[in-house]
Design a protein around this motif. Structure first.
Motif, PDB file in Angstrom:
ATOM      1  N   MET A 172      -0.255 -13.989   5.906  1.00 28.47           N
ATOM      2  CA  MET A 172       0.278 -12.632   5.979  1.00 28.47           C
ATOM      3  C   MET A 172      -0.589 -11.674   5.167  1.00 28.47           C
ATOM      4  N   HIS A 173      -0.862 -10.507   5.734  1.00 28.60           N
ATOM      5  CA  HIS A 173      -1.587  -9.465   5.015  1.00 28.60           C
ATOM      6  C   HIS A 173      -0.706  -8.955   3.872  1.00 28.60           C
ATOM      7  N   PRO A 174      -1.296  -8.631   2.703  1.00 30.18           N
ATOM      8  CA  PRO A 174      -0.499  -8.164   1.552  1.00 30.18           C
ATOM      9  C   PRO A 174       0.396  -6.963   1.856  1.00 30.18           C
ATOM     10  N   LEU A 175       0.011  -6.131   2.828  1.00 32.84           N
ATOM     11  CA  LEU A 175       0.833  -4.964   3.168  1.00 32.84           C
ATOM     12  C   LEU A 175       2.210  -5.354   3.694  1.00 32.84           C
ATOM     13  N   TRP A 176       2.322  -6.600   4.200  1.00 29.68           N
ATOM     14  CA  TRP A 176       3.618  -7.044   4.703  1.00 29.68           C
ATOM     15  C   TRP A 176       4.656  -7.080   3.590  1.00 29.68           C
TER      16      TRP A 176
ATOM     17  N   LEU B 269       8.646 -11.700  13.800  1.00 32.04           N
ATOM     18  CA  LEU B 269       8.842 -12.789  14.758  1.00 32.04           C
ATOM     19  C   LEU B 269       8.085 -12.526  16.054  1.00 32.04           C
ATOM     20  N   VAL B 270       8.179 -11.299  16.568  1.00 28.98           N
ATOM     21  CA  VAL B 270       7.517 -10.959  17.831  1.00 28.98           C
ATOM     22  C   VAL B 270       5.999 -11.058  17.692  1.00 28.98           C
ATOM     23  N   ILE B 271       5.450 -10.552  16.581  1.00 24.89           N
ATOM     24  CA  ILE B 271       3.996 -10.601  16.378  1.00 24.89           C
ATOM     25  C   ILE B 271       3.516 -12.046  16.267  1.00 24.89           C
ATOM     26  N   VAL B 272       4.264 -12.880  15.542  1.00 24.55           N
ATOM     27  CA  VAL B 272       3.875 -14.290  15.400  1.00 24.55           C
ATOM     28  C   VAL B 272       3.877 -14.983  16.763  1.00 24.55           C
ATOM     29  N   LEU B 273       4.928 -14.764  17.558  1.00 26.24           N
ATOM     30  CA  LEU B 273       4.992 -15.385  18.888  1.00 26.24           C
ATOM     31  C   LEU B 273       3.860 -14.885  19.782  1.00 26.24           C
ATOM     32  N   HIS B 274       3.541 -13.590  19.678  1.00 25.67           N
ATOM     33  CA  HIS B 274       2.433 -13.009  20.445  1.00 25.67           C
ATOM     34  C   HIS B 274       1.124 -13.720  20.108  1.00 25.67           C
ATOM     35  N   GLU B 275       0.867 -13.905  18.816  1.00 24.82           N
ATOM     36  CA  GLU B 275      -0.381 -14.546  18.388  1.00 24.82           C
ATOM     37  C   GLU B 275      -0.398 -16.035  18.715  1.00 24.82           C
ATOM     38  N   ILE B 276       0.763 -16.676  18.679  1.00 20.93           N
ATOM     39  CA  ILE B 276       0.830 -18.084  19.082  1.00 20.93           C
ATOM     40  C   ILE B 276       0.433 -18.217  20.547  1.00 20.93           C
ATOM     41  N   GLY B 277       0.804 -17.221  21.357  1.00 20.08           N
ATOM     42  CA  GLY B 277       0.387 -17.226  22.765  1.00 20.08           C
ATOM     43  C   GLY B 277      -1.126 -17.249  22.892  1.00 20.08           C
ATOM     44  N   HIS B 278      -1.809 -16.395  22.104  1.00 16.39           N
ATOM     45  CA  HIS B 278      -3.277 -16.400  22.104  1.00 16.39           C
ATOM     46  C   HIS B 278      -3.815 -17.758  21.655  1.00 16.39           C
TER      47      HIS B 278
ATOM     48  N   ALA C 162      -8.214 -21.801  13.448  1.00 12.96           N
ATOM     49  CA  ALA C 162      -8.275 -21.894  11.988  1.00 12.96           C
ATOM     50  C   ALA C 162      -6.960 -21.439  11.365  1.00 12.96           C
ATOM     51  N   GLU C 163      -6.492 -20.255  11.761  1.00 13.92           N
ATOM     52  CA  GLU C 163      -5.241 -19.723  11.234  1.00 13.92           C
ATOM     53  C   GLU C 163      -4.828 -18.508  12.049  1.00 13.92           C
ATOM     54  N   ILE C 164      -3.595 -18.103  11.865  1.00 14.65           N
ATOM     55  CA  ILE C 164      -3.102 -16.858  12.446  1.00 14.65           C
ATOM     56  C   ILE C 164      -2.821 -15.905  11.295  1.00 14.65           C
ATOM     57  N   GLU C 165      -3.498 -14.757  11.298  1.00 12.82           N
ATOM     58  CA  GLU C 165      -3.284 -13.761  10.248  1.00 12.82           C
ATOM     59  C   GLU C 165      -2.484 -12.597  10.824  1.00 12.82           C
ATOM     60  N   ILE C 166      -1.427 -12.225  10.121  1.00 15.65           N
ATOM     61  CA  ILE C 166      -0.524 -11.177  10.591  1.00 15.65           C
ATOM     62  C   ILE C 166      -0.791  -9.890   9.819  1.00 15.65           C
ATOM     63  N   PHE C 167      -1.105  -8.813  10.556  1.00 16.42           N
ATOM     64  CA  PHE C 167      -1.325  -7.489   9.987  1.00 16.42           C
ATOM     65  C   PHE C 167      -0.108  -6.607  10.272  1.00 16.42           C
ATOM     66  N   PRO C 168       0.001  -5.445   9.606  1.00 21.47           N
ATOM     67  CA  PRO C 168       1.150  -4.561   9.842  1.00 21.47           C
ATOM     68  C   PRO C 168       1.316  -4.127  11.296  1.00 21.47           C
ATOM     69  N   PHE C 169       0.208  -3.946  12.032  1.00 16.67           N
ATOM     70  CA  PHE C 169       0.309  -3.485  13.416  1.00 16.67           C
ATOM     71  C   PHE C 169      -0.017  -4.584  14.423  1.00 16.67           C
ATOM     72  N   GLY C 170      -0.064  -5.806  13.968  1.00 13.14           N
ATOM     73  CA  GLY C 170      -0.378  -6.884  14.897  1.00 13.14           C
ATOM     74  C   GLY C 170      -0.897  -8.093  14.146  1.00 13.14           C
TER      75      GLY C 170
ATOM     76  N   ILE D 125       5.183  -3.910  21.083  1.00 15.71           N
ATOM     77  CA  ILE D 125       4.034  -4.752  20.739  1.00 15.71           C
ATOM     78  C   ILE D 125       3.231  -5.096  21.991  1.00 15.71           C
ATOM     79  N   GLY D 126       3.922  -5.419  23.076  1.00 15.91           N
ATOM     80  CA  GLY D 126       3.233  -5.765  24.315  1.00 15.91           C
ATOM     81  C   GLY D 126       2.429  -4.609  24.876  1.00 15.91           C
ATOM     82  N   VAL D 127       3.032  -3.413  24.910  1.00 14.58           N
ATOM     83  CA  VAL D 127       2.362  -2.236  25.473  1.00 14.58           C
ATOM     84  C   VAL D 127       1.190  -1.802  24.598  1.00 14.58           C
ATOM     85  N   ILE D 128       1.403  -1.758  23.279  1.00 20.52           N
ATOM     86  CA  ILE D 128       0.331  -1.348  22.367  1.00 20.52           C
ATOM     87  C   ILE D 128      -0.886  -2.251  22.527  1.00 20.52           C
ATOM     88  N   ASN D 129      -0.652  -3.549  22.644  1.00 19.84           N
ATOM     89  CA  ASN D 129      -1.768  -4.485  22.742  1.00 19.84           C
ATOM     90  C   ASN D 129      -2.520  -4.387  24.060  1.00 19.84           C
ATOM     91  N   LEU D 130      -1.935  -3.735  25.051  1.00 19.29           N
ATOM     92  CA  LEU D 130      -2.627  -3.566  26.329  1.00 19.29           C
ATOM     93  C   LEU D 130      -3.439  -2.270  26.384  1.00 19.29           C
TER      94      LEU D 130
END
Length: 282
Positions: free
Chosen positions: A10-14, A35-44, A56-64, A123-128
């Motif tokens: 997790m990014h420190p801003l979280w 939860l939504v961001i983590v599931l989104h990244e697990i999909g990738h 290697a890892e999944i890093e979560i930022f404030p906007f994704g 989250i879905g729309v922003i990422n597109l």
């Protein structure tokens, strides 16, 4: 369960966001967003793993977030990059259907279902959006790279990313002026602008890595693409047209000679011939 070790960073801003969410009564929204961001990244990550990439890892930022991949480089195979990029929004689509079904069956209360659907769709729309490093930007580059070359596609999508970032910021400012107190859109635009600036600094490195991968890649069968160019064009200009999943033959207009991509790539990496004219190879 996923077939590969899962490490989430997790990014420190979280932490700051969690404290603010708790103080202002938005803790549930914060948890659902995470939860939504983590599931989104697990999909990738799952899609990348299916192609043999090491996660290697999944890093979560404030906007994704970002699924960091070791070894082979994502982005240099158009079909793979498209599938991996689409996997995240596909998870959002699937999650939306599941939430709607659970709500319709009475398993989710109205408020939670509405919050989850809103956050998930956002989250879905922003990422597109067609901006790097978002999924939409990667899909756009994968498509353009096959048409105009990896380097030129990266630069084109980088320019597009600046326009998207500025547009999002302007929409956020206009919304604020018309009484919408949420500054999320403006902050998203700032985030995209900074991300694009950082990404642009890596453009040449990205191109050199792509060319190095292309130079060392051994594939039995590749479609051939011919590039007609002047003998005064530099090797940098020639290489900017090289696309994934193609083998290139360079036709010199003045001398009517043909040079294979292997000769050009070897000269670029072994003789530092990035700015040399292609006629120096004749």
């Amino acid at each position: 369960m996923l077939g590969f070790p899962m490490r989430i960073k997790m990014h420190p801003l979280w932490l700051i966001m969690a404290i603010l969410a708790f103080l202002h009564g938005y803790l549930l929204d914060f948890i659902l967003l995470f939860l939504v961001i983590v599931l989104h990244e697990i999909g990738h990550a799952v899609a990348a793993h299916s192609y043999g990439y090491v996660i290697a890892e999944i890093e979560i930022f404030p906007f994704g977030g970002v699924a960091k991949i070791e070894g082979r480089r994502v982005g240099y195979y158009a079909r793979e990059e498209t599938v991996i990029a689409l996997a995240g929004p596909f998870v959002n689509l699937f999650l939306g259907v599941v939430v709607a079904l659970l709500h319709g069956s009475g398993f989710l209360p109205d408020m939670m279902a509405e919050q989850l659907l809103t956050i998930n769709a956002t989250i879905g729309v922003i990422n597109l959006l067609p901006a790097l490093p978002l999924d939409g930007g990667r899909i756009a580059r994968a498509y353009l790279a096959d048409e105009i070359g990896f380097d030129r596609a990266t630069k084109a999508v980088t320019t597009m990313s600046y326009r998207v970032a500025i547009a999002v910021m302007l929409i956020g400012i206009i919304a604020f002026l018309f009484g919408y107190a949420d500054v999320g859109l403006f902050l998203l635009g700032v985030f995209l602008l900074i991300s694009t600036m950082l990404y642009q600094k890596k453009n040449k490195v990205e191109t050199m890595r792509f060319l190095d991968e292309k130079r060392n890649l051994a594939q039995a069968i590749l479609p051939v693409k011919t590039i007609a160019i002047s003998e005064n064009a530099t090797l940098q200009e020639v290489a900017s047209y090289f696309s994934p999943d193609n083998y290139h033959l360079i036709y010199i207009l003045e001398s009517k000679k043909v040079i294979a991509q292997d000769i050009i790539l070897d000269y670029i990496f072994t003789s530092n011939g990035w700015h040399q004219p292609i006629k120096s190879l004749l």
